[in-house]
Design a protein around this motif. Structure first.
Motif, PDB file in Angstrom:
ATOM      1  N   VAL A   1      -4.570   1.996   1.249  1.00 23.15           N
ATOM      2  CA  VAL A   1      -4.733   0.658   1.840  1.00 23.15           C
ATOM      3  C   VAL A   1      -4.981  -0.358   0.733  1.00 23.15           C
ATOM      4  O   VAL A   1      -5.495  -0.013  -0.329  1.00 23.15           O
TER       5      VAL A   1
ATOM      6  N   GLN B   1      -7.352  -6.076   2.193  1.00 19.64           N
ATOM      7  CA  GLN B   1      -7.130  -5.962   3.628  1.00 19.64           C
ATOM      8  C   GLN B   1      -8.184  -5.084   4.298  1.00 19.64           C
ATOM      9  O   GLN B   1      -8.677  -5.412   5.388  1.00 19.64           O
ATOM     10  N   VAL B   2      -8.554  -3.971   3.684  1.00 24.47           N
ATOM     11  CA  VAL B   2      -9.522  -3.091   4.321  1.00 24.47           C
ATOM     12  C   VAL B   2     -10.911  -3.720   4.326  1.00 24.47           C
ATOM     13  O   VAL B   2     -11.655  -3.610   5.318  1.00 24.47           O
TER      14      VAL B   2
ATOM     15  N   SER C   1       0.834  -1.203   0.000  1.00 22.57           N
ATOM     16  CA  SER C   1       0.000   0.000   0.000  1.00 22.57           C
ATOM     17  C   SER C   1       0.868   1.252   0.000  1.00 22.57           C
ATOM     18  O   SER C   1       0.605   2.208  -0.737  1.00 22.57           O
TER      19      SER C   1
ATOM     20  N   ALA D   1     -10.830  -6.399   7.007  1.00 19.81           N
ATOM     21  CA  ALA D   1     -10.804  -5.814   8.344  1.00 19.81           C
ATOM     22  C   ALA D   1     -12.183  -5.332   8.775  1.00 19.81           C
ATOM     23  O   ALA D   1     -12.572  -5.475   9.940  1.00 19.81           O
TER      24      ALA D   1
ATOM     25  N   TYR E   1     -13.792   3.969   1.507  1.00 23.26           N
ATOM     26  CA  TYR E   1     -12.652   3.852   0.608  1.00 23.26           C
ATOM     27  C   TYR E   1     -13.110   4.009  -0.826  1.00 23.26           C
ATOM     28  O   TYR E   1     -14.232   3.666  -1.185  1.00 23.26           O
TER      29      TYR E   1
ATOM     30  N   LEU F   1      -3.519   0.327   8.826  1.00 22.22           N
ATOM     31  CA  LEU F   1      -4.913   0.027   9.151  1.00 22.22           C
ATOM     32  C   LEU F   1      -5.202   0.273  10.632  1.00 22.22           C
ATOM     33  O   LEU F   1      -6.274   0.762  10.994  1.00 22.22           O
ATOM     34  N   GLU F   2      -4.252  -0.055  11.494  1.00 25.17           N
ATOM     35  CA  GLU F   2      -4.433   0.181  12.930  1.00 25.17           C
ATOM     36  C   GLU F   2      -4.562   1.666  13.233  1.00 25.17           C
ATOM     37  O   GLU F   2      -5.387   2.076  14.061  1.00 25.17           O
TER      38      GLU F   2
ATOM     39  N   ASN G   1       1.624  -2.794   6.033  1.00 30.06           N
ATOM     40  CA  ASN G   1       0.241  -2.423   5.728  1.00 30.06           C
ATOM     41  C   ASN G   1      -0.645  -2.434   6.966  1.00 30.06           C
ATOM     42  O   ASN G   1      -1.520  -1.573   7.119  1.00 30.06           O
ATOM     43  N   ASN G   2      -0.439  -3.408   7.843  1.00 29.44           N
ATOM     44  CA  ASN G   2      -1.321  -3.552   8.999  1.00 29.44           C
ATOM     45  C   ASN G   2      -1.223  -2.376   9.966  1.00 29.44           C
ATOM     46  O   ASN G   2      -2.218  -1.984  10.572  1.00 29.44           O
TER      47      ASN G   2
ATOM     48  N   LEU H   1     -11.899  -2.985  11.822  1.00 29.36           N
ATOM     49  CA  LEU H   1     -11.897  -1.629  11.270  1.00 29.36           C
ATOM     50  C   LEU H   1     -13.330  -1.121  11.287  1.00 29.36           C
ATOM     51  O   LEU H   1     -14.230  -1.799  10.785  1.00 29.36           O
TER      52      LEU H   1
END
Length: 388
Positions: free
Chosen positions: A271, A275-276, A197, A279, A291, A258-259, A254-255, A285
């Motif tokens: 992102v 993954q998003v 990302s 999540a 997004y 997101l956190e 990447n994680n 998330l």
């Protein structure tokens, strides 16, 4: 992406947007090809994974258990190089093993260096003869594998934002860059060597100043002489440093990005689509994170490819595992586990997936740089961008 898009997305709509374009264009032969599950594999194999933990989970929690259940005589293990931090060493090991005609210690590779390994003659040739379900993958996607890469999923990078705080998100790269400087501390991206990302954000800023001809060369091969066209982009990335969350310090992977989004520490970041979406599906998330894709240019994305080393000890199991991944069942597992987009013709996926991915086409995505170009980009970013 062929046209500007901006939507507030549900998970299903995000899947379609992230690969926005027209529906997969399969030839008549591809559309008519019969997709099948693998039920006669026997033996052991090791999958080498160069990537993030979500990709490892896809293999260990979904694909491998289902494959072993369908093939009781088969057993598959994995080994992970987190974030691909040791890709150079792995390539060196693969090279020496093939040259010595020795087993490299793994039988199937899931990594961004497939293109470089294939061009170096280190990977087994693949076709519908030894991976039958390749017959159900659209020709454009197969050809991008150059005869040695096995496409198995696709994804793209999107712009995620906190919709409670950002009512009108940027829709173009220039708008995004202006937003970053107007909202210091509310944006970040991971260092490009630690995740795709962040690499997509860096690539997209660099591409703002790269000619179309040079970009084509940078995505299909290695030409160090073209890297001077990155200078203006690196200058811009450097100038953005004072506007980043924690000036001069960038997340690791990447994680972590997101956190930061999930805890409200930042309002916006690039992102991975898979993954998003995953999540939010798992509740890690919050739903206020929306997004969309930007344009002029869009963030990068592509199909991901597998490769089989020429001297792998268990090629037969690796081939059948790859074939299973391209089965209707395998593609459904990828979609449900990490929101990966099918690469097989939609005529061969379950009806619910066919509807969800109706506008998805991996061939419309802006590709990432060739692996050696990307490695140079990461090293130059490390040298030029962080710090004050």
């Amino acid at each position: 992406m062929p046209r500007r898009c901006l939507l507030t997305l549900s998970a299903a709509a995000a899947v379609a947007l992230a690969l926005a374009g027209c529906a997969p264009t399969a030839s008549t032969d591809v559309a008519a090809a019969t997709n099948h599950a693998v039920t006669d594999a026997s033996g052991t194999a090791t999958v080498f994974i160069s990537g993030d933990t979500n990709v490892q989970s896809l293999w260990t929690d979904a694909i491998i258990p289902a494959f072993e259940k369908a093939n009781p005589g088969a057993s598959v293990t994995t080994t992970l190089d987190l974030h691909g931090e040791h890709d150079a060493q792995t390539m060196a090991k693969l090279t020496s093993s093939v040259q010595a005609k020795e087993d490299p210690g793994f039988d199937l590779i899931d990594s961004g260096f497939i293109q470089a390994a294939g061009k170096a003659g280190l990977l087994e040739d693949v076709s519908a003869d030894n991976i039958p379900n390749l017959a159900t993958v659209p020709d454009t996607t197969v050809k991008a594998g150059a005869g040695f890469g096995i496409p198995y999923r696709a994804s793209s990078v999107l712009l995620a934002y906190d919709s409670d705080k950002v009512k009108t998100p940027p829709t173009t790269l220039d708008e995004l860059l202006k937003w970053i400087t107007a909202n210091p501390g509310q944006f970040t991206y991971n260092s490009p060597s630690t995740g795709g990302s962040g690499a997509a954000f860096v690539t997209t800023v660099l591409d703002k100043y790269v000619s179309d001809k040079s970009r084509t060369a940078m995505t299909t091969g290695y030409d160090q002489s073209l890297e001077g066209e990155w200078d203006k982009g690196f200058d811009e990335l450097k100038s953005l440093g004072s506007s980043m969350y924690q000036q001069g310090v960038y997340p690791n992977g990447n994680n972590q990005v997101l956190e930061l989004l999930g805890t409200g520490a930042i309002e916006m970041a690039p992102v991975w689509s898979d993954q998003v979406i995953t999540a939010q599906k798992t509740g890690t998330l919050p739903s206020n994170i929306k997004y969309a894709q930007i344009s002029n240019p869009s963030f990068t994305g592509s199909a991901s490819y597998l490769g089989i080393p020429k001297t792998a000890a268990h090629k037969d199991v690796a081939q059948k595992l790859s074939d299973y991944v391209l089965s209707s069942e395998g593609q459904a597992l990828i979609a449900s586990t990490i929101a990966g987009y099918p690469v097989i013709s939609l005529d061969n996926v379950p009806a619910d997936l066919k509807d969800k991915f109706a506008s998805a086409d991996p061939s419309t995505l802006r590709p990432t740089y060739y692996s050696q170009m990307a490695s140079d980009m990461n090293n130059l970013w490390d040298a030029k961008v962080p710090g004050q």
